[in-house]
Design an enzyme around this catalytic site. Structure first.
Site, PDB file in Angstrom:
ATOM      1  N   GLY A  42       0.770  -1.249   0.000  1.00  0.00           N
ATOM      2  CA  GLY A  42       0.000   0.000   0.000  1.00  0.00           C
ATOM      3  C   GLY A  42       0.796   1.291   0.000  1.00  0.00           C
ATOM      4  N   GLU A  98       3.844   4.070   6.134  1.00  0.00           N
ATOM      5  CA  GLU A  98       2.606   3.322   5.871  1.00  0.00           C
ATOM      6  C   GLU A  98       1.615   4.191   5.106  1.00  0.00           C
ATOM      7  OE1 GLU A  98       1.301   0.600   5.766  1.00  0.00           O
ATOM      8  OE2 GLU A  98       1.572  -0.662   7.524  1.00  0.00           O
ATOM      9  N   ASP A  99       0.748   3.529   4.344  1.00  0.00           N
ATOM     10  CA  ASP A  99      -0.362   4.259   3.737  1.00  0.00           C
ATOM     11  C   ASP A  99      -1.474   4.463   4.758  1.00  0.00           C
ATOM     12  OD1 ASP A  99      -0.521   1.474   3.620  1.00  0.00           O
ATOM     13  OD2 ASP A  99      -2.103   1.504   2.133  1.00  0.00           O
ATOM     14  N   ASP A 102      -4.774   0.996  10.635  1.00  0.00           N
ATOM     15  CA  ASP A 102      -6.159   0.609  10.900  1.00  0.00           C
ATOM     16  C   ASP A 102      -6.222   0.055  12.335  1.00  0.00           C
ATOM     17  OD1 ASP A 102      -8.829   0.065  10.069  1.00  0.00           O
ATOM     18  OD2 ASP A 102      -8.304  -1.950   9.497  1.00  0.00           O
ATOM     19  N   LEU A 107       1.836  -2.056  12.143  1.00  0.00           N
ATOM     20  CA  LEU A 107       2.901  -1.137  12.549  1.00  0.00           C
ATOM     21  C   LEU A 107       3.495  -1.533  13.902  1.00  0.00           C
ATOM     22  CD1 LEU A 107       4.198   1.154  11.101  1.00  0.00           C
ATOM     23  CD2 LEU A 107       2.617   2.737  12.181  1.00  0.00           C
ATOM     24  N   LYS A 130      -7.056   5.558  11.077  1.00  0.00           N
ATOM     25  CA  LYS A 130      -8.469   5.336  11.438  1.00  0.00           C
ATOM     26  C   LYS A 130      -8.537   5.055  12.930  1.00  0.00           C
ATOM     27  CE  LYS A 130     -10.483   2.851   7.537  1.00  0.00           C
ATOM     28  NZ  LYS A 130     -10.986   1.529   7.128  1.00  0.00           N
ATOM     29  N   ASP A 158      -6.001  -0.478  -1.893  1.00  0.00           N
ATOM     30  CA  ASP A 158      -6.806  -1.300  -2.802  1.00  0.00           C
ATOM     31  C   ASP A 158      -8.078  -1.822  -2.141  1.00  0.00           C
ATOM     32  OD1 ASP A 158      -5.468  -3.189  -1.035  1.00  0.00           O
ATOM     33  OD2 ASP A 158      -6.118  -4.737  -2.439  1.00  0.00           O
ATOM     34  N   ARG A 164      -5.916   0.610  -6.763  1.00  0.00           N
ATOM     35  CA  ARG A 164      -4.655   1.058  -6.165  1.00  0.00           C
ATOM     36  C   ARG A 164      -4.073   2.282  -6.855  1.00  0.00           C
ATOM     37  NH1 ARG A 164      -2.189  -2.119  -2.251  1.00  0.00           N
ATOM     38  NH2 ARG A 164      -2.496  -4.326  -2.633  1.00  0.00           N
TER      39      ARG A 164
HETATM   40  C1  PRP Z   1      -2.913  -2.404   4.882  1.00  0.00           C
HETATM   41  C2  PRP Z   1      -2.016  -1.193   5.060  1.00  0.00           C
HETATM   42  C3  PRP Z   1      -1.250  -1.519   6.308  1.00  0.00           C
HETATM   43  C4  PRP Z   1      -2.194  -2.408   7.089  1.00  0.00           C
HETATM   44  C5  PRP Z   1      -2.799  -1.617   8.200  1.00  0.00           C
HETATM   45  O1  PRP Z   1      -2.215  -3.394   4.206  1.00  0.00           O
HETATM   46  O2  PRP Z   1      -1.175  -1.001   3.960  1.00  0.00           O
HETATM   47  O3  PRP Z   1      -0.049  -2.200   6.033  1.00  0.00           O
HETATM   48  O4  PRP Z   1      -3.230  -2.826   6.190  1.00  0.00           O
HETATM   49  O5  PRP Z   1      -3.727  -2.410   8.910  1.00  0.00           O
HETATM   50  P1  PRP Z   1      -3.622  -2.670  10.473  1.00  0.00           P
HETATM   51  O6  PRP Z   1      -3.329  -1.374  11.138  1.00  0.00           O
HETATM   52  O7  PRP Z   1      -4.996  -3.202  10.809  1.00  0.00           O
HETATM   53  O8  PRP Z   1      -2.560  -3.696  10.707  1.00  0.00           O
HETATM   54  P2  PRP Z   1      -2.955  -4.650   3.541  1.00  0.00           P
HETATM   55  O9  PRP Z   1      -2.986  -5.795   4.512  1.00  0.00           O
HETATM   56  O10 PRP Z   1      -4.263  -4.200   2.979  1.00  0.00           O
HETATM   57  O11 PRP Z   1      -1.953  -5.060   2.395  1.00  0.00           O
HETATM   58  P3  PRP Z   1      -1.444  -4.225   1.121  1.00  0.00           P
HETATM   59  O12 PRP Z   1      -0.730  -3.003   1.658  1.00  0.00           O
HETATM   60  O13 PRP Z   1      -0.526  -5.163   0.432  1.00  0.00           O
HETATM   61  O14 PRP Z   1      -2.658  -3.839   0.305  1.00  0.00           O
END
Ligand code: PRP
Length: 177
Positions: A42, A98-99, A102, A107, A130, A158, A164
């Site tokens: 991401g 990070e993008d 959540d 992290l 978030k 995505d 994306r």
């Molecule tokens: C997303 C985003 C972070 C993670 C955050 O990745 O890029 O790495 O989720 O979520 P969290 O705080 O609940 O751990 P994703 O698993 O969607 O994979 P991607 O980046 O490859 O799309």
């Protein structure tokens, strides 16, 4: 393909990325080198834009993780390392990029993993946060936007690998999932 409604436009994102780059430039003004570690997939677009706006010396690395099971059943132990950085980070100033944060599990896991390698410093930068979804608190040193609990896509984010490369960040309504 229908396009999701805009949450943050290209212009709003670019201006916030510039603000973050300035904050990072100032925070690391005395460091010899900053190691930016983008969390795949991401973060790749955000990292590319952020890195090109930095004026301090920096190196770009990537790391990849995935989650076990479904989002709903995630726990602090559910993150798994898929691809490590290519160089050791001992004694270096590290910034995880990070993008989106959540639940915070990704992290938090990466801070534990990289913190154990004795970097000179270890901080975090995320474009989106978030807070309503937090399950594990992680200090966010550089933050772009705080958002409500909506599904966001574009600018690296995505939905089932779609959207994306939208140039803006959109909010994906339930009927488009
Ligand atoms: C997303 C985003 C972070 C993670 C955050 O990745 O890029 O790495 O989720 O979520 P969290 O705080 O609940 O751990 P994703 O698993 O969607 O994979 P991607 O980046 O490859 O799309």
């Amino acid at each position: 393909m229908n396009t999701p409604p805009t949450l943050f436009s290209e212009e709003e994102i670019a201006s916030q990325v510039t603000v973050l780059a300035t904050e990072i430039d100032e925070a690391y003004a005395d460091a010899d080198l900053l190691v930016l570690i983008g969390v795949l997939k991401g973060s790749f677009i955000f990292l590319a834009d952020l890195a090109r706006k930095l004026t301090i010396p920096h190196r770009v690395e990537f790391i990849a993780v995935s989650s076990y099971g479904t989002r709903e059943s995630e726990t602090a132990d559910s993150v798994r390392l898929l691809m490590d950085v290519r160089h050791p980070v001992v004694g270096e100033h590290v910034l995880l990029v990070e993008d989106i944060v959540d639940t915070g599990h990704t992290l938090a896991y990466l801070k534990r993993l990289l913190g154990a390698r004795n970097p000179a410093s270890l901080k975090t930068c995320t474009l989106l946060h978030k807070p309503d979804r937090t399950e594990e608190e992680v200090e966010l040193d550089f933050l772009g936007f705080t958002i409500p609990d909506v599904w966001v896509v574009g600018y690296g984010l995505d939905y089932a690998e779609r959207y994306r490369t939208l140039p803006y960040i959109g909010e994906l309504p339930p009927e488009m999932r």
